[in-house]
Design an enzyme around this catalytic site. Structure first.
Site, PDB file in Angstrom:
ATOM      1  N   HIS A 151      -2.600  -1.893  -4.223  1.00  0.00           N
ATOM      2  CA  HIS A 151      -4.308  -1.624  -4.300  1.00  0.00           C
ATOM      3  C   HIS A 151      -4.710  -0.191  -4.232  1.00  0.00           C
ATOM      4  CE1 HIS A 151      -4.191  -2.363   0.448  1.00  0.00           C
ATOM      5  NE2 HIS A 151      -3.625  -1.091   0.018  1.00  0.00           N
TER       6      HIS A 151
ATOM      7  N   SER B 103       0.759  -1.349  -0.152  1.00  0.00           N
ATOM      8  CA  SER B 103      -0.227   0.082  -0.055  1.00  0.00           C
ATOM      9  C   SER B 103       0.909   1.314   0.027  1.00  0.00           C
ATOM     10  CB  SER B 103      -0.947  -0.064   1.190  1.00  0.00           C
ATOM     11  OG  SER B 103      -2.102   0.907   1.136  1.00  0.00           O
TER      12      SER B 103
END
Length: 198
Positions: free
Chosen positions: A119, A94
């Site tokens: 993501h 992330s």
């Protein structure tokens, strides 16, 4: 904290800072927060002030966290004069993956069993409908910025990045190299130094 605990914490901080100065290395481990970002900025600016001609190494093992804190660290890595190398040592997920990409491709390395997660930014926002709409619009802007950075830094088409990051997209170190996240996978500091000096 007792007086002794305060003193022990200060001694530990001093030893940690001396190690940072000597090795020119900064470790980002655990959740990325505003405090982590602030400490990182202080350390990287200090290392730049001490010697802007010597490289700085950033070792990353983080599940991600505050995306704004991640962007602040990303910005500082690109802002300072010294060449910065990022090394994935464990989980690089992330916001941590964003930080990892702040270094140029040839300055991004991975240890063998590091894992990478890309993501879309996560949201736990709650509130009235109009506030949720405003927040969603802002989140979509951040998502677009992240996808553009990943595309630019990996050489992957934006359409592929959008598809890949729509859900959790995991890569091991060799897959991350093929994807363009990682320049080279190294097992030892000696190997890293060989690539740097080549």
């Amino acid at each position: 904290m007792t007086g002794k605990e305060d003193n022990d914490a200060c001694v530990l901080h001093d030893k940690s800072l001396k190690l940072v100065l000597k090795s020119r290395s900064i470790v980002i481990a655990g959740e990325i927060t505003k405090d982590v970002s602030r400490l990182f900025q202080e350390k990287i600016l200090l290392l730049e002030a001490l010697d802007f001609k010597k490289p700085i190494f950033v070792y990353i093992d983080s599940e991600g966290g505050d995306i704004d804190a991640g962007f602040a660290i990303f910005n500082m890595i690109r802002f300072v004069k010294p060449k910065v190398f990022t090394v994935g040592v464990g989980l690089v997920a992330s916001a941590a993956a964003l930080i990892f990409l702040a270094a140029k491709l040839e300055n991004r390395f991975s240890l063998p069993f590091a894992r990478y997660l890309l993501h879309q930014p996560l949201s736990g926002f709650k509130g009235v409908a109009t506030d949720i709409e405003i927040y969603t619009n802002e989140l979509n802007k951040v998502k677009k910025e992240l996808n553009n950075i990943i595309s630019k830094e990996t050489g992957q088409k934006i359409s592929k990045i959008e598809k890949d990051t729509d859900r959790d997209f995991w890569l091991d170190s060799s897959a991350a190299k093929k994807y363009g996240l990682v320049f080279e996978v190294v097992e030892t500091k000696y190997q890293l130094e060989e690539f740097i000096s080549a």
